[in-house]
Design a protein around this motif. Structure first.
Motif, PDB file in Angstrom:
ATOM      1  N   GLU A 162     -29.730  46.629 -18.570  1.00 47.28           N
ATOM      2  CA  GLU A 162     -29.549  46.850 -17.189  1.00 47.28           C
ATOM      3  C   GLU A 162     -30.404  45.764 -16.370  1.00 47.28           C
ATOM      4  O   GLU A 162     -29.649  46.005 -15.070  1.00 47.28           O
ATOM      5  CB  GLU A 162     -30.323  48.233 -16.716  1.00 47.28           C
ATOM      6  CG  GLU A 162     -30.159  49.671 -15.428  1.00 47.28           C
ATOM      7  CD  GLU A 162     -30.656  50.460 -15.633  1.00 47.28           C
ATOM      8  OE1 GLU A 162     -31.593  50.410 -14.560  1.00 47.28           O
ATOM      9  OE2 GLU A 162     -30.645  50.814 -16.304  1.00 47.28           O
ATOM     10  N   ALA A 163     -31.211  45.819 -16.502  1.00 49.35           N
ATOM     11  CA  ALA A 163     -32.294  44.907 -16.241  1.00 49.35           C
ATOM     12  C   ALA A 163     -30.587  43.370 -16.310  1.00 49.35           C
ATOM     13  O   ALA A 163     -31.235  42.542 -14.932  1.00 49.35           O
ATOM     14  CB  ALA A 163     -33.830  44.367 -16.962  1.00 49.35           C
ATOM     15  N   ALA A 165     -28.482  42.811 -15.841  1.00 47.34           N
ATOM     16  CA  ALA A 165     -26.941  43.097 -15.600  1.00 47.34           C
ATOM     17  C   ALA A 165     -27.337  42.540 -13.404  1.00 47.34           C
ATOM     18  O   ALA A 165     -26.548  41.895 -12.682  1.00 47.34           O
ATOM     19  CB  ALA A 165     -26.012  44.181 -15.656  1.00 47.34           C
ATOM     20  N   GLU A 166     -28.719  43.110 -13.003  1.00 45.22           N
ATOM     21  CA  GLU A 166     -29.223  42.746 -12.490  1.00 45.22           C
ATOM     22  C   GLU A 166     -29.425  40.949 -12.011  1.00 45.22           C
ATOM     23  O   GLU A 166     -29.370  40.233 -10.704  1.00 45.22           O
ATOM     24  CB  GLU A 166     -30.028  43.211 -11.753  1.00 45.22           C
ATOM     25  CG  GLU A 166     -30.953  42.745  -9.960  1.00 45.22           C
ATOM     26  CD  GLU A 166     -32.772  43.835  -9.674  1.00 45.22           C
ATOM     27  OE1 GLU A 166     -33.031  43.115  -9.566  1.00 45.22           O
ATOM     28  OE2 GLU A 166     -32.080  45.016 -11.004  1.00 45.22           O
ATOM     29  N   GLU A 167     -29.929  40.293 -13.583  1.00 45.33           N
ATOM     30  CA  GLU A 167     -30.406  38.938 -13.340  1.00 45.33           C
ATOM     31  C   GLU A 167     -28.915  38.114 -13.394  1.00 45.33           C
ATOM     32  O   GLU A 167     -28.967  37.046 -12.965  1.00 45.33           O
ATOM     33  CB  GLU A 167     -30.780  38.990 -14.191  1.00 45.33           C
ATOM     34  CG  GLU A 167     -32.447  39.718 -14.488  1.00 45.33           C
ATOM     35  CD  GLU A 167     -32.840  39.678 -15.913  1.00 45.33           C
ATOM     36  OE1 GLU A 167     -34.044  39.803 -16.186  1.00 45.33           O
ATOM     37  OE2 GLU A 167     -32.264  38.739 -17.050  1.00 45.33           O
ATOM     38  N   ALA A 169     -25.682  38.741 -11.982  1.00 45.61           N
ATOM     39  CA  ALA A 169     -24.432  39.519 -11.034  1.00 45.61           C
ATOM     40  C   ALA A 169     -24.507  38.062  -9.841  1.00 45.61           C
ATOM     41  O   ALA A 169     -23.834  37.287  -9.609  1.00 45.61           O
ATOM     42  CB  ALA A 169     -25.238  40.454 -10.428  1.00 45.61           C
ATOM     43  N   LYS A 174     -20.224  39.281 -15.313  1.00 47.25           N
ATOM     44  CA  LYS A 174     -20.739  41.193 -15.318  1.00 47.25           C
ATOM     45  C   LYS A 174     -21.241  41.599 -16.946  1.00 47.25           C
ATOM     46  O   LYS A 174     -21.162  41.154 -17.620  1.00 47.25           O
ATOM     47  CB  LYS A 174     -18.947  41.664 -15.925  1.00 47.25           C
ATOM     48  CG  LYS A 174     -18.639  41.655 -13.970  1.00 47.25           C
ATOM     49  CD  LYS A 174     -16.745  41.474 -14.244  1.00 47.25           C
ATOM     50  CE  LYS A 174     -15.809  42.211 -13.140  1.00 47.25           C
ATOM     51  NZ  LYS A 174     -14.900  42.288 -13.106  1.00 47.25           N
ATOM     52  N   HIS A 239     -14.778  46.626  -9.177  1.00 48.76           N
ATOM     53  CA  HIS A 239     -15.878  46.917  -9.209  1.00 48.76           C
ATOM     54  C   HIS A 239     -16.224  47.385 -11.001  1.00 48.76           C
ATOM     55  O   HIS A 239     -15.991  49.195 -10.807  1.00 48.76           O
ATOM     56  CB  HIS A 239     -16.679  48.171  -8.246  1.00 48.76           C
ATOM     57  CG  HIS A 239     -16.454  47.152  -6.735  1.00 48.76           C
ATOM     58  ND1 HIS A 239     -17.435  46.665  -6.216  1.00 48.76           N
ATOM     59  CD2 HIS A 239     -15.200  48.101  -5.709  1.00 48.76           C
ATOM     60  CE1 HIS A 239     -17.193  46.108  -5.088  1.00 48.76           C
ATOM     61  NE2 HIS A 239     -15.912  46.600  -5.188  1.00 48.76           N
ATOM     62  N   LEU A 242     -21.529  50.011 -14.814  1.00 47.18           N
ATOM     63  CA  LEU A 242     -22.725  49.675 -15.437  1.00 47.18           C
ATOM     64  C   LEU A 242     -22.605  50.092 -16.827  1.00 47.18           C
ATOM     65  O   LEU A 242     -22.170  49.612 -18.472  1.00 47.18           O
ATOM     66  CB  LEU A 242     -23.925  49.450 -15.095  1.00 47.18           C
ATOM     67  CG  LEU A 242     -25.172  49.241 -15.959  1.00 47.18           C
ATOM     68  CD1 LEU A 242     -24.917  48.020 -16.042  1.00 47.18           C
ATOM     69  CD2 LEU A 242     -26.446  49.252 -15.504  1.00 47.18           C
TER      70      LEU A 242
END
Length: 280
Positions: A162-163, A165-167, A169, A174, A239, A242
Protein backbone atom coordinates in the motif's frame (compact mmCIF):
# COMPACT_ATOMS: atom_id res chain seq x y z
CA UNK A 1 1.24 -4.56 -33.63
CA UNK A 2 1.87 -3.89 -29.95
CA UNK A 3 5.28 -4.63 -28.44
CA UNK A 4 5.19 -7.78 -26.29
CA UNK A 5 5.46 -7.16 -22.57
CA UNK A 6 8.10 -8.87 -20.48
CA UNK A 7 6.63 -10.68 -17.46
CA UNK A 8 8.64 -11.99 -14.53
CA UNK A 9 6.54 -14.52 -12.60
CA UNK A 10 7.75 -16.25 -9.46
CA UNK A 11 6.33 -19.56 -8.28
CA UNK A 12 5.53 -20.21 -11.92
CA UNK A 13 5.67 -24.00 -11.92
CA UNK A 14 2.06 -24.48 -10.77
CA UNK A 15 -1.14 -22.83 -9.57
CA UNK A 16 -1.58 -19.11 -10.07
CA UNK A 17 1.95 -18.65 -11.36
CA UNK A 18 1.55 -21.12 -14.18
CA UNK A 19 -1.91 -19.78 -15.04
CA UNK A 20 -0.60 -16.21 -15.20
CA UNK A 21 2.33 -17.31 -17.37
CA UNK A 22 -0.02 -19.14 -19.75
CA UNK A 23 -2.32 -16.12 -20.01
CA UNK A 24 0.62 -13.85 -20.84
CA UNK A 25 1.86 -16.25 -23.50
CA UNK A 26 -1.60 -16.47 -25.06
CA UNK A 27 -1.66 -12.66 -25.24
CA UNK A 28 1.62 -12.71 -27.19
CA UNK A 29 3.85 -11.58 -24.33
CA UNK A 30 7.18 -12.99 -23.13
CA UNK A 31 7.48 -14.68 -19.74
CA UNK A 32 10.47 -15.28 -17.55
CA UNK A 33 9.21 -18.03 -15.26
CA UNK A 34 10.96 -18.34 -11.91
CA UNK A 35 10.70 -21.55 -9.91
CA UNK A 36 12.80 -23.61 -7.54
CA UNK A 37 12.32 -26.64 -9.81
CA UNK A 38 11.97 -25.56 -13.43
CA UNK A 39 11.48 -29.06 -14.85
CA UNK A 40 7.74 -28.69 -14.19
CA UNK A 41 7.72 -26.02 -16.91
CA UNK A 42 9.48 -28.07 -19.59
CA UNK A 43 6.22 -28.69 -21.45
CA UNK A 44 5.44 -24.98 -21.68
CA UNK A 45 8.99 -24.17 -22.79
CA UNK A 46 8.77 -26.83 -25.51
CA UNK A 47 5.43 -25.46 -26.71
CA UNK A 48 6.47 -21.80 -26.61
CA UNK A 49 10.28 -21.62 -26.91
CA UNK A 50 10.23 -18.03 -28.16
CA UNK A 51 7.93 -16.76 -25.40
CA UNK A 52 8.93 -18.61 -22.26
CA UNK A 53 12.21 -19.07 -20.48
CA UNK A 54 12.84 -20.41 -17.01
CA UNK A 55 15.11 -19.30 -14.20
CA UNK A 56 15.87 -21.55 -11.25
CA UNK A 57 15.63 -19.38 -8.13
CA UNK A 58 14.43 -19.74 -4.57
CA UNK A 59 13.08 -16.26 -3.81
CA UNK A 60 14.40 -16.53 -0.26
CA UNK A 61 17.94 -16.56 -1.72
CA UNK A 62 18.17 -12.79 -1.40
CA UNK A 63 21.84 -12.61 -2.39
CA UNK A 64 21.10 -13.88 -5.92
CA UNK A 65 18.17 -11.63 -6.73
CA UNK A 66 20.02 -8.53 -7.96
CA UNK A 67 22.15 -10.66 -10.28
CA UNK A 68 19.13 -12.52 -11.66
CA UNK A 69 17.23 -9.28 -12.35
CA UNK A 70 20.25 -7.65 -13.99
CA UNK A 71 20.66 -10.70 -16.24
CA UNK A 72 16.99 -10.64 -17.27
CA UNK A 73 17.11 -6.92 -18.08
CA UNK A 74 20.37 -7.43 -19.94
CA UNK A 75 18.77 -10.03 -22.21
CA UNK A 76 15.31 -8.49 -22.65
CA UNK A 77 15.98 -4.79 -22.12
CA UNK A 78 13.16 -4.32 -19.61
CA UNK A 79 10.73 -5.91 -17.17
CA UNK A 80 7.16 -4.71 -17.57
CA UNK A 81 5.33 -6.83 -14.99
CA UNK A 82 6.68 -8.44 -11.83
CA UNK A 83 4.35 -11.02 -10.29
CA UNK A 84 5.40 -11.94 -6.74
CA UNK A 85 3.53 -15.22 -6.52
CA UNK A 86 5.83 -17.77 -4.86
CA UNK A 87 4.30 -19.01 -1.63
CA UNK A 88 2.79 -21.80 0.40
CA UNK A 89 0.19 -22.27 3.08
CA UNK A 90 0.88 -22.94 6.75
CA UNK A 91 -1.53 -24.03 9.46
CA UNK A 92 -0.96 -23.77 13.18
CA UNK A 93 -2.24 -21.96 16.24
CA UNK A 94 -0.02 -19.14 17.48
CA UNK A 95 1.15 -21.28 20.40
CA UNK A 96 1.85 -24.21 18.07
CA UNK A 97 3.91 -22.17 15.58
CA UNK A 98 7.66 -22.04 16.18
CA UNK A 99 9.90 -19.05 15.57
CA UNK A 100 11.65 -20.99 12.80
CA UNK A 101 8.34 -21.69 11.04
CA UNK A 102 7.24 -18.08 11.32
CA UNK A 103 10.54 -16.65 10.11
CA UNK A 104 10.69 -19.04 7.16
CA UNK A 105 7.21 -17.94 6.08
CA UNK A 106 8.16 -14.26 6.33
CA UNK A 107 11.27 -14.93 4.25
CA UNK A 108 9.08 -16.43 1.51
CA UNK A 109 6.06 -14.11 1.61
CA UNK A 110 7.64 -10.78 2.56
CA UNK A 111 11.42 -10.53 2.36
CA UNK A 112 11.69 -12.33 -0.99
CA UNK A 113 9.03 -10.19 -2.69
CA UNK A 114 10.49 -7.04 -1.10
CA UNK A 115 13.94 -7.85 -2.50
CA UNK A 116 12.56 -8.60 -5.96
CA UNK A 117 10.56 -5.37 -5.90
CA UNK A 118 13.61 -3.32 -4.91
CA UNK A 119 15.61 -4.96 -7.69
CA UNK A 120 13.12 -4.20 -10.49
CA UNK A 121 12.15 -0.68 -9.42
CA UNK A 122 15.21 1.17 -10.79
CA UNK A 123 14.52 -0.36 -14.22
CA UNK A 124 10.80 0.40 -14.09
CA UNK A 125 11.48 3.97 -12.99
CA UNK A 126 13.93 4.41 -15.87
CA UNK A 127 11.37 3.15 -18.38
CA UNK A 128 8.64 5.28 -16.71
CA UNK A 129 6.22 2.43 -16.33
CA UNK A 130 5.52 -1.08 -15.19
CA UNK A 131 3.39 -3.08 -12.81
CA UNK A 132 4.03 -5.02 -9.63
CA UNK A 133 1.49 -7.71 -8.80
CA UNK A 134 1.58 -8.91 -5.20
CA UNK A 135 -0.20 -12.22 -4.74
CA UNK A 136 -1.69 -11.88 -1.28
CA UNK A 137 -4.82 -13.68 -0.10
CA UNK A 138 -8.18 -13.10 1.52
CA UNK A 139 -5.96 -13.90 4.52
CA UNK A 140 -4.21 -10.60 3.90
CA UNK A 141 -7.37 -8.76 4.89
CA UNK A 142 -8.63 -10.95 7.74
CA UNK A 143 -7.56 -13.99 9.69
CA UNK A 144 -8.95 -16.86 11.69
CA UNK A 145 -7.78 -19.68 13.96
CA UNK A 146 -4.95 -21.69 12.46
CA UNK A 147 -3.90 -19.14 9.84
CA UNK A 148 -2.08 -16.74 12.17
CA UNK A 149 1.38 -17.14 10.63
CA UNK A 150 0.12 -17.18 7.04
CA UNK A 151 -2.04 -14.11 7.54
CA UNK A 152 0.71 -12.27 9.41
CA UNK A 153 2.94 -12.53 6.35
CA UNK A 154 0.19 -11.47 3.97
CA UNK A 155 -0.87 -8.55 6.19
CA UNK A 156 2.77 -7.42 6.12
CA UNK A 157 2.97 -7.75 2.34
CA UNK A 158 -0.19 -5.68 1.94
CA UNK A 159 1.09 -2.96 4.26
CA UNK A 160 4.33 -2.75 2.31
CA UNK A 161 2.46 -2.71 -0.99
CA UNK A 162 0.00 0.00 0.00
CA UNK A 163 2.88 2.37 0.77
CA UNK A 164 4.73 1.21 -2.35
CA UNK A 165 1.77 2.11 -4.57
CA UNK A 166 1.88 5.71 -3.39
CA UNK A 167 5.66 5.92 -3.74
CA UNK A 168 5.87 4.67 -7.33
CA UNK A 169 2.71 6.17 -8.83
CA UNK A 170 4.58 9.31 -10.00
CA UNK A 171 6.76 7.06 -12.17
CA UNK A 172 3.82 5.43 -13.94
CA UNK A 173 4.20 2.16 -12.03
CA UNK A 174 1.09 0.31 -10.92
CA UNK A 175 0.77 -1.88 -7.83
CA UNK A 176 -1.96 -4.53 -7.66
CA UNK A 177 -2.60 -6.57 -4.51
CA UNK A 178 -4.49 -9.75 -5.39
CA UNK A 179 -6.57 -11.40 -2.64
CA UNK A 180 -7.77 -14.83 -3.78
CA UNK A 181 -10.11 -17.01 -1.80
CA UNK A 182 -10.03 -20.79 -2.25
CA UNK A 183 -8.71 -21.68 -5.71
CA UNK A 184 -7.79 -25.06 -7.14
CA UNK A 185 -4.04 -24.39 -7.19
CA UNK A 186 -2.62 -27.37 -5.31
CA UNK A 187 -1.81 -25.16 -2.33
CA UNK A 188 -3.58 -27.64 -0.07
CA UNK A 189 -2.09 -30.65 -1.82
CA UNK A 190 -0.12 -33.44 -0.11
CA UNK A 191 3.44 -32.33 0.57
CA UNK A 192 2.58 -28.70 -0.23
CA UNK A 193 0.72 -27.44 2.82
CA UNK A 194 2.81 -27.12 5.99
CA UNK A 195 1.54 -27.77 9.49
CA UNK A 196 2.88 -26.95 12.93
CA UNK A 197 2.95 -29.76 15.47
CA UNK A 198 -0.61 -30.19 16.70
CA UNK A 199 -1.75 -29.56 20.27
CA UNK A 200 -5.01 -31.10 21.44
CA UNK A 201 -5.99 -27.93 23.31
CA UNK A 202 -6.64 -26.24 19.95
CA UNK A 203 -8.51 -29.13 18.37
CA UNK A 204 -11.76 -27.17 18.10
CA UNK A 205 -10.23 -23.95 16.74
CA UNK A 206 -6.98 -24.24 14.78
CA UNK A 207 -7.69 -27.95 14.51
CA UNK A 208 -10.81 -27.29 12.48
CA UNK A 209 -8.74 -25.28 9.99
CA UNK A 210 -6.19 -28.08 9.89
CA UNK A 211 -8.88 -30.59 8.91
CA UNK A 212 -10.26 -28.21 6.28
CA UNK A 213 -6.86 -27.85 4.63
CA UNK A 214 -6.05 -31.55 4.87
CA UNK A 215 -9.27 -32.47 3.07
CA UNK A 216 -9.71 -29.47 0.81
CA UNK A 217 -7.39 -30.13 -2.12
CA UNK A 218 -9.24 -30.37 -5.42
CA UNK A 219 -12.55 -29.10 -4.07
CA UNK A 220 -11.87 -25.36 -4.08
CA UNK A 221 -14.35 -23.37 -6.20
CA UNK A 222 -11.89 -20.95 -7.81
CA UNK A 223 -10.46 -21.42 -11.32
CA UNK A 224 -6.81 -20.21 -11.61
CA UNK A 225 -7.21 -19.50 -15.34
CA UNK A 226 -10.10 -17.14 -14.63
CA UNK A 227 -8.04 -15.52 -11.87
CA UNK A 228 -5.22 -14.89 -14.35
CA UNK A 229 -7.69 -13.29 -16.77
CA UNK A 230 -9.08 -11.07 -14.01
CA UNK A 231 -5.57 -9.92 -13.10
CA UNK A 232 -4.85 -9.00 -16.72
CA UNK A 233 -8.15 -7.09 -16.90
CA UNK A 234 -7.31 -5.13 -13.75
CA UNK A 235 -3.81 -4.26 -14.98
CA UNK A 236 -5.17 -3.10 -18.34
CA UNK A 237 -7.74 -0.80 -16.73
CA UNK A 238 -7.12 2.93 -16.76
CA UNK A 239 -7.66 2.96 -13.00
CA UNK A 240 -6.18 -0.29 -11.73
CA UNK A 241 -7.48 -1.06 -8.23
CA UNK A 242 -5.04 -1.31 -5.36
CA UNK A 243 -6.77 -4.48 -4.12
CA UNK A 244 -8.52 -7.17 -6.14
CA UNK A 245 -10.36 -9.87 -4.16
CA UNK A 246 -10.90 -12.95 -6.31
CA UNK A 247 -13.71 -15.44 -5.83
CA UNK A 248 -17.13 -14.99 -4.28
CA UNK A 249 -15.80 -16.39 -1.00
CA UNK A 250 -13.12 -13.69 -0.89
CA UNK A 251 -15.50 -10.88 -1.82
CA UNK A 252 -18.04 -11.95 0.82
CA UNK A 253 -15.39 -12.41 3.51
CA UNK A 254 -13.69 -9.07 2.86
CA UNK A 255 -16.98 -7.15 2.81
CA UNK A 256 -18.14 -8.87 5.99
CA UNK A 257 -14.84 -8.10 7.69
CA UNK A 258 -15.00 -4.45 6.68
CA UNK A 259 -18.53 -4.22 8.09
CA UNK A 260 -17.35 -5.78 11.38
CA UNK A 261 -14.44 -3.34 11.64
CA UNK A 262 -16.73 -0.40 10.94
CA UNK A 263 -19.22 -1.61 13.57
CA UNK A 264 -16.46 -1.82 16.20
CA UNK A 265 -15.11 1.62 15.34
CA UNK A 266 -18.55 3.24 15.48
CA UNK A 267 -19.51 1.44 18.70
CA UNK A 268 -16.36 2.64 20.45
CA UNK A 269 -16.00 5.94 18.62
CA UNK A 270 -16.67 8.14 21.67
CA UNK A 271 -14.19 6.26 23.85
CA UNK A 272 -11.62 6.36 21.06
CA UNK A 273 -12.01 10.10 20.46
CA UNK A 274 -11.93 10.97 24.16
CA UNK A 275 -8.21 10.28 24.43
CA UNK A 276 -6.85 13.71 23.56
CA UNK A 277 -5.35 16.09 26.08
CA UNK A 278 -7.91 18.26 27.87
CA UNK A 279 -7.71 21.94 27.00
CA UNK A 280 -6.40 24.10 29.84
Amino acid sequence: MSVPQIWLVTGASSGFGRAIAQAAIEAGDIVVAVARRTAALDDLVAAHPDQLETVALDVTDIDRIDTVIADIVGRHGRIDVLVNNAGRTHVGAVEETTDAELRALFDLHLFGPAALTRAVLPHMRAQRGGAIVQMSSVGGQLSFAGFSAYSATKFALEGLSEALAEEVAPFGIKVLIVEPGAFRTGLFGPGTAAFSAESEVYADTAGATRRMVEGGDGTQPGDPAKAAAAIRTALAAEHTPLRLPLGSDSVDAVLGHLDAVRDDVLTWEKVSRDTTFDEN
